[in-house]
Design a protein around this motif. Structure first.
Motif, PDB file in Angstrom:
ATOM      1  N   GLU A  38      43.086 111.648 117.085  1.00  0.00           N
ATOM      2  CA  GLU A  38      43.532 113.584 116.213  1.00  0.00           C
ATOM      3  C   GLU A  38      43.281 113.169 114.926  1.00  0.00           C
ATOM      4  N   LEU A  39      43.289 111.978 114.350  1.00  0.00           N
ATOM      5  CA  LEU A  39      43.594 111.268 112.885  1.00  0.00           C
ATOM      6  C   LEU A  39      43.604 109.842 112.723  1.00  0.00           C
ATOM      7  N   ALA A  40      42.452 109.801 112.255  1.00  0.00           N
ATOM      8  CA  ALA A  40      42.592 108.357 111.796  1.00  0.00           C
ATOM      9  C   ALA A  40      42.744 107.917 110.020  1.00  0.00           C
ATOM     10  N   ILE A  41      43.924 107.675 110.186  1.00  0.00           N
ATOM     11  CA  ILE A  41      44.504 106.948 108.645  1.00  0.00           C
ATOM     12  C   ILE A  41      43.945 105.530 108.218  1.00  0.00           C
ATOM     13  N   ILE A  42      43.032 105.411 107.107  1.00  0.00           N
ATOM     14  CA  ILE A  42      42.066 104.017 106.656  1.00  0.00           C
ATOM     15  C   ILE A  42      42.905 104.048 105.215  1.00  0.00           C
ATOM     16  N   MET A  43      44.002 103.007 105.680  1.00  0.00           N
ATOM     17  CA  MET A  43      44.137 101.939 104.466  1.00  0.00           C
ATOM     18  C   MET A  43      44.004 100.942 104.360  1.00  0.00           C
ATOM     19  N   LEU A  44      42.915 100.466 102.928  1.00  0.00           N
ATOM     20  CA  LEU A  44      42.272  99.329 102.730  1.00  0.00           C
ATOM     21  C   LEU A  44      42.077  98.997 102.051  1.00  0.00           C
ATOM     22  N   GLY A  45      41.337  98.436 101.188  1.00  0.00           N
ATOM     23  CA  GLY A  45      41.036  97.626  99.686  1.00  0.00           C
ATOM     24  C   GLY A  45      41.672  96.541  98.552  1.00  0.00           C
ATOM     25  N   THR A  46      43.194  96.359  99.563  1.00  0.00           N
ATOM     26  CA  THR A  46      43.313  95.136  98.547  1.00  0.00           C
ATOM     27  C   THR A  46      42.864  94.254  99.553  1.00  0.00           C
ATOM     28  N   ASN A  47      42.530  93.846 100.400  1.00  0.00           N
ATOM     29  CA  ASN A  47      41.336  92.502  99.905  1.00  0.00           C
ATOM     30  C   ASN A  47      40.177  92.276 100.276  1.00  0.00           C
ATOM     31  N   ASP A  48      39.610  93.838  99.968  1.00  0.00           N
ATOM     32  CA  ASP A  48      38.523  93.685  99.112  1.00  0.00           C
ATOM     33  C   ASP A  48      38.235  93.323  97.356  1.00  0.00           C
ATOM     34  N   THR A  49      39.522  93.063  97.054  1.00  0.00           N
ATOM     35  CA  THR A  49      39.480  92.765  95.819  1.00  0.00           C
ATOM     36  C   THR A  49      39.476  91.267  95.421  1.00  0.00           C
ATOM     37  N   LYS A  50      39.190  90.810  96.862  1.00  0.00           N
ATOM     38  CA  LYS A  50      39.056  88.598  96.401  1.00  0.00           C
ATOM     39  C   LYS A  50      37.758  88.297  95.834  1.00  0.00           C
TER      40      LYS A  50
ATOM     41  N   TYR B  74      50.145  88.171  90.748  1.00  0.00           N
ATOM     42  CA  TYR B  74      50.011  87.820  91.848  1.00  0.00           C
ATOM     43  C   TYR B  74      49.310  86.434  92.204  1.00  0.00           C
ATOM     44  N   ILE B  75      48.554  86.612  90.916  1.00  0.00           N
ATOM     45  CA  ILE B  75      47.956  84.988  90.496  1.00  0.00           C
ATOM     46  C   ILE B  75      48.897  83.883  90.240  1.00  0.00           C
ATOM     47  N   ASP B  76      50.388  84.178  90.068  1.00  0.00           N
ATOM     48  CA  ASP B  76      50.745  82.706  90.210  1.00  0.00           C
ATOM     49  C   ASP B  76      52.147  82.972  91.294  1.00  0.00           C
ATOM     50  N   SER B  77      51.735  83.691  92.478  1.00  0.00           N
ATOM     51  CA  SER B  77      52.282  83.394  93.817  1.00  0.00           C
ATOM     52  C   SER B  77      51.755  82.497  94.573  1.00  0.00           C
ATOM     53  N   GLU B  78      51.803  82.595  95.586  1.00  0.00           N
ATOM     54  CA  GLU B  78      51.897  81.532  96.900  1.00  0.00           C
ATOM     55  C   GLU B  78      49.883  82.073  96.866  1.00  0.00           C
ATOM     56  N   ILE B  79      49.988  83.398  97.185  1.00  0.00           N
ATOM     57  CA  ILE B  79      47.900  83.273  97.653  1.00  0.00           C
ATOM     58  C   ILE B  79      47.401  83.671  96.597  1.00  0.00           C
ATOM     59  N   GLY B  80      47.463  83.397  95.197  1.00  0.00           N
ATOM     60  CA  GLY B  80      47.087  83.639  94.141  1.00  0.00           C
ATOM     61  C   GLY B  80      45.808  83.125  93.992  1.00  0.00           C
ATOM     62  N   ALA B  81      45.703  81.685  94.319  1.00  0.00           N
ATOM     63  CA  ALA B  81      44.070  80.769  94.427  1.00  0.00           C
ATOM     64  C   ALA B  81      43.686  81.254  95.938  1.00  0.00           C
ATOM     65  N   ALA B  82      43.842  81.499  96.372  1.00  0.00           N
ATOM     66  CA  ALA B  82      43.194  82.521  96.952  1.00  0.00           C
ATOM     67  C   ALA B  82      42.189  83.594  97.465  1.00  0.00           C
ATOM     68  N   MET B  83      43.447  84.181  96.903  1.00  0.00           N
ATOM     69  CA  MET B  83      42.798  85.635  96.081  1.00  0.00           C
ATOM     70  C   MET B  83      41.763  85.319  95.180  1.00  0.00           C
ATOM     71  N   GLY B  84      41.992  84.169  94.067  1.00  0.00           N
ATOM     72  CA  GLY B  84      40.989  83.864  93.086  1.00  0.00           C
ATOM     73  C   GLY B  84      41.737  85.368  91.826  1.00  0.00           C
ATOM     74  N   LYS B  85      40.710  85.394  90.973  1.00  0.00           N
ATOM     75  CA  LYS B  85      41.279  86.319  89.659  1.00  0.00           C
ATOM     76  C   LYS B  85      40.247  87.611  89.735  1.00  0.00           C
ATOM     77  N   GLY B  86      41.179  88.312  89.330  1.00  0.00           N
ATOM     78  CA  GLY B  86      40.392  89.533  89.033  1.00  0.00           C
ATOM     79  C   GLY B  86      41.120  90.687  90.249  1.00  0.00           C
ATOM     80  N   CYS B  87      42.402  90.208  90.827  1.00  0.00           N
ATOM     81  CA  CYS B  87      42.366  91.214  91.835  1.00  0.00           C
ATOM     82  C   CYS B  87      42.939  92.382  91.488  1.00  0.00           C
ATOM     83  N   ASP B  88      43.876  92.551  90.748  1.00  0.00           N
ATOM     84  CA  ASP B  88      44.642  93.246  90.225  1.00  0.00           C
ATOM     85  C   ASP B  88      43.931  94.464  89.839  1.00  0.00           C
TER      86      ASP B  88
END
Length: 224
Positions: free
Chosen positions: A82-94, A141-155
């Motif tokens: 009936e309905l598809a809800i799409i919520m993406l974009g966070t990982n694409d900022t890597k 986020y950059i100072d958290s455990e996942i900051g290095a894997a995400m990289g700069k500029g995600c925010d």
């Protein structure tokens, strides 16, 4: 009578990642389960969350995360939807994907158009689609455990995503809402929902589902 189905197509914030434990929130906490409770027995809410999922990017480090490759078989496997809800974009900022905020929005819009093309049942029309922009990634986020894997500029990319998505999806006639108007990320890694965020997301999604099924123009809503 068969229940009406909603497919929630997202990443770790749909899967239910708990940044406090590194595991998964229980059913009683996850927004998809809470949404099911809000909508009642006439609906079946299907959680299709995958940690690391992107809209259109092939991740060179992990396989199977490109949403564009999976959206069609996903919706067909649950057909009719009936309905598809799409919520993406966070990982694409890597940083490793080298996308601008507009590129990310373009990818999500492309994914939404593809989802809409999937016929809901034999002889049915295209699937109804609702795109929800995730809350903004916090600058710490950059100072958290996942900051290095995400990289700069995600925010920074995350900050402009809702504006870019709104304009693109309006052209396509696809309903859109910015969840960051009312919901924020946690204070651990600044890019995942906490338990309170899941509760708020469920309430928001319930409002949006009721709105879209009644034909409301969600793009103009400021009161949720």
């Amino acid at each position: 009578m068969d229940r009406k189905r909603i497919v929630c197509f997202g990443d770790s914030n749909t899967w239910g990642y708990d940044a406090g434990t590194g595991g998964r929130f229980t059913d009683s906490v996850r927004w998809t389960t809470l949404l099911q409770e809000l909508l009642g027995s006439e609906w079946e809410v299907i959680s299709e969350g995958l940690s690391g999922r992107t809209a259109v990017c092939d991740d060179p480090l992990f396989e199977g995360l490109n949403g564009l490759d999976y959206i069609h078989p996903c919706l067909m496997s649950h057909n009719p939807v009936e309905l598809a809800i799409i919520m993406l974009g966070t990982n694409d900022t890597k940083e490793r994907f080298s996308f601008t905020s507009m590129n990310i929005a373009q990818g999500i819009a492309r994914l939404a158009v593809k989802a809409r093309s999937v016929k809901a049942g034999p002889g049915g029309t295209g699937t109804k689609v609702l795109v929800v922009c995730p809350p903004v990634i916090g600058e710490r986020y950059i100072d958290s455990e996942i900051g290095a894997a995400m990289g700069k500029g995600c925010d920074l990319k995350s900050r402009d995503l809702a504006k870019n998505l709104s304009s693109l999806l309006e052209l396509e006639g696809i309903p859109f809402f910015d969840s960051g108007k009312t919901i924020g990320m946690n204070r651990i890694d600044y890019m995942h929902l906490d338990a309170d965020g899941h509760r708020k997301m469920a309430d928001l999604m319930g409002e949006l589902v009721n709105g879209i099924m009644s034909g409301e123009n969600l793009n103009n809503r400021e009161d949720i």
